[in-house]
Enzyme design. Structure first.
Site, mmCIF file in Angstrom:
data_model
loop_
_atom_site.group_PDB
_atom_site.id
_atom_site.type_symbol
_atom_site.label_atom_id
_atom_site.label_comp_id
_atom_site.label_asym_id
_atom_site.label_seq_id
_atom_site.Cartn_x
_atom_site.Cartn_y
_atom_site.Cartn_z
ATOM 1 N N HIS A 1 13.206 71.130 25.214
ATOM 2 C CA HIS A 1 13.291 72.293 24.326
ATOM 3 C C HIS A 1 14.726 72.788 24.124
ATOM 4 C CE1 HIS A 1 10.479 75.728 22.849
ATOM 5 N NE2 HIS A 1 11.534 75.621 22.079
ATOM 6 N N ARG B 1 -0.439 81.365 2.417
ATOM 7 C CA ARG B 1 0.932 80.880 2.617
ATOM 8 C C ARG B 1 0.933 79.500 3.262
ATOM 9 N NH1 ARG B 1 3.885 86.422 4.754
ATOM 10 N NH2 ARG B 1 3.782 87.559 2.763
ATOM 11 N N ILE C 1 9.073 72.252 9.619
ATOM 12 C CA ILE C 1 7.821 72.735 10.209
ATOM 13 C C ILE C 1 7.653 74.234 9.959
ATOM 14 C CG2 ILE C 1 7.392 70.974 11.955
ATOM 15 C CD1 ILE C 1 8.985 72.725 13.942
ATOM 16 N N LYS D 1 5.956 77.886 9.517
ATOM 17 C CA LYS D 1 4.892 78.536 10.280
ATOM 18 C C LYS D 1 4.353 79.711 9.483
ATOM 19 C CE LYS D 1 4.714 82.481 12.931
ATOM 20 N NZ LYS D 1 5.553 83.587 13.422
ATOM 21 N N SER D 2 3.047 79.901 9.520
ATOM 22 C CA SER D 2 2.405 81.075 8.952
ATOM 23 C C SER D 2 1.030 81.184 9.575
ATOM 24 C CB SER D 2 2.292 80.967 7.423
ATOM 25 O OG SER D 2 1.621 82.117 6.906
ATOM 26 N N VAL D 3 0.485 82.400 9.582
ATOM 27 C CA VAL D 3 -0.902 82.568 10.004
ATOM 28 C C VAL D 3 -1.757 82.990 8.817
ATOM 29 C CG1 VAL D 3 -0.328 83.106 12.404
ATOM 30 C CG2 VAL D 3 -0.465 84.964 10.733
ATOM 31 N N TYR E 1 5.364 78.438 24.205
ATOM 32 C CA TYR E 1 4.646 79.232 23.203
ATOM 33 C C TYR E 1 3.331 79.779 23.756
ATOM 34 C CZ TYR E 1 7.687 76.777 19.798
ATOM 35 O OH TYR E 1 8.742 76.245 19.103
ATOM 36 N N LYS F 1 6.789 70.559 23.647
ATOM 37 C CA LYS F 1 8.133 70.611 24.218
ATOM 38 C C LYS F 1 8.099 71.058 25.667
ATOM 39 C CE LYS F 1 9.535 72.365 19.701
ATOM 40 N NZ LYS F 1 8.252 73.038 19.381
ATOM 41 N N ASN G 1 2.845 76.467 1.395
ATOM 42 C CA ASN G 1 3.954 75.769 2.047
ATOM 43 C C ASN G 1 3.817 74.255 2.010
ATOM 44 O OD1 ASN G 1 5.251 78.152 2.656
ATOM 45 N ND2 ASN G 1 4.551 78.233 4.776
ATOM 46 N N ASP H 1 3.242 71.248 15.501
ATOM 47 C CA ASP H 1 4.341 71.399 16.458
ATOM 48 C C ASP H 1 4.107 72.630 17.326
ATOM 49 O OD1 ASP H 1 7.539 70.742 16.929
ATOM 50 O OD2 ASP H 1 7.090 72.887 17.083
#
Length: 275
Positions: free
Chosen positions: A108, A236, A228, A230-232, A50, A75, A240, A45
Site C-alpha cells: 500500500h 454515478r 478506479i 469510487k461512488s456509492v 479499508y 493491498k 463513470n 479495488d
C-alpha cells in the site's frame, strides 16, 4: 458495457477501468459493489486498511459472475510489512474476501522509515509463485523506491497505483513507469471532486454533452492510465463507466494536462510512515 484491458508485464489482462471502495463502510460495500457489477465493472479495488474486504467478497459471492471474469485487487497495510507478516496478512485478506487468490496484490505504501518494503516484496514474489495472487505491484512508490526493488529483488512490479488527476498529472513518474513496463493506476482520479468545477474541464464537458467526471475519466484512459473511480450512488457508478463511446481531442488532452499544479489530496509517499 465492455471495458478495454491492458496487458501487464506478467502477461495478465487487467481492465483499464475499475471500481474503488476507499472510505466505503463495510456495511455499504456489498450494495455499492453489487451496483458496480450490475453496471458492467469487472475490476474491484479494495485494501486491508479499508475494512471492507468482507463486503467486497459478499458482493462477489452473490453476483453469480464467474471468478475468471473478475479482477480483484487488495493491498497490504503498512503495519503488516515484513516477510512472514506479509504472508499471514495475505491469507487474512483472502479469508475476508472469500477467495483462494486475488488478481493483483499491492504494497500500500513504501513507508521508507520502516525500511521493510524490500523484504515485503520478496514475500509478494512468493505469494505469486504459490498462486495466491496472479500479479503483484505497489502503491504510492516513487522512482527511488522502485529502483531499489529492481536492484534487490527479481520481479519488476506489474502496477504502481498512485494519486493522479489533472491537478497532479505525475508526468515524470508515468514516463518512468513506461520505461520499465509498469502500468500506472490512478487513485483519487478526480482529486476528491476538486477538479470537477475547473473551468477548462467544464467547458470540454459542456461541448461534449458529458459530465465533468466523465471527461476526467476519459482523459485518464486516453493518456494510458488504469483508473478506479469510487461512488456509492448507483447513477454515478453507472455514469463513470459510460466513457467508452466518446473521445477527447488531442487539444482537450493537452488542455487538461496543462492544469497540473502538483496538488496532492493525500500524503507524500516520501514522508508518509504511518503504521
Amino acid at each position: 458495457m465492455t471495458v478495454p484491458t491492458i496487458t501487464l508485464k506478467s502477461g495478465i489482462e487487467m481492465p483499464q477501468l475499475g471500481f474503488g471502495v476507499f472510505q466505503v463502510p463495510d456495511d455499504e460495500t456489498e450494495a455499492a459493489v453489487t451496483a458496480a457489477l450490475q453496471a458492467g465493472y469487472r475490476s474491484i479495488d479494495t485494501a486491508a486498511i479499508y475494512g471492507n474486504e468482507a463486503g467486497v467478497g459478499a458482493a462477489i459471492a452473490k453476483s453469480g459472475i464467474p471468478r475468471d471474469e473478475l479482477f480483484v485487487t487488495t493491498k497490504l497495510w503498512n503495519s503488516e510489512q515484513g516477510h512472514d507478516s506479509t504472508l499471514r496478512a495475505a491469507e487474512e485478506s483472502l479469508r475476508k474476501l472469500g477467495l483462494d487468490h486475488v488478481d493483483l496484490y499491492l504494497i500500500h505504501w513504501p513507508t521508507p522509515d520502516r525500511d521493510r518494503y524490500v523484504e515485503t516484496w520478496k514475500a509478494f514474489e512468493q505469494l505469486q509463485k504459490d498462486g495466491k495472487t496472479r500479479a503483484i505491484g505497489v502503491s504510492n512508490f516513487q522512482p527511488a523506491h522502485l529502483e531499489r526493488l529492481f536492484a534487490e529483488s527479481h520481479v519488476v512490479p506489474d502496477v504502481n497505483q498512485v494519486e493522479l488527476h489533472p491537478y497532479l498529472t505525475q508526468a515524470p513518474l508515468r514516463a518512468f513507469h513506461a520505461e520499465h513496463g509498469i502500468a500506472t493506476e490512478a487513485w483519487s482520479p478526480i482529486a476528491q471532486g476538486a477538479v470537477l468545477d475547473d473551468p477548462t474541464i467544464a467547458a470540454i464537458a459542456e461541448r461534449l454533452g458529458r459530465t465533468t467526471a466523465q471527461v476526467v475519466l476519459r482523459w485518464h484512459l486516453q493518456i494510458g492510465n488504469v483508473v478506479i473511480p469510487k461512488s456509492v450512488t448507483p447513477e454515478r457508478i453507472r455514469q463513470n463507466i459510460e466513457v467508452f463511446d466518446f473521445e477527447l481531442t488531442a487539444e482537450d488532452v493537452l488542455a487538461i494536462d496543462a492544469l497540473d499544479r502538483g496538488h496532492r489530496t493525500g500524503p507524500d509517499p516520501d514522508t508518509f510512515n504511518r503504521a
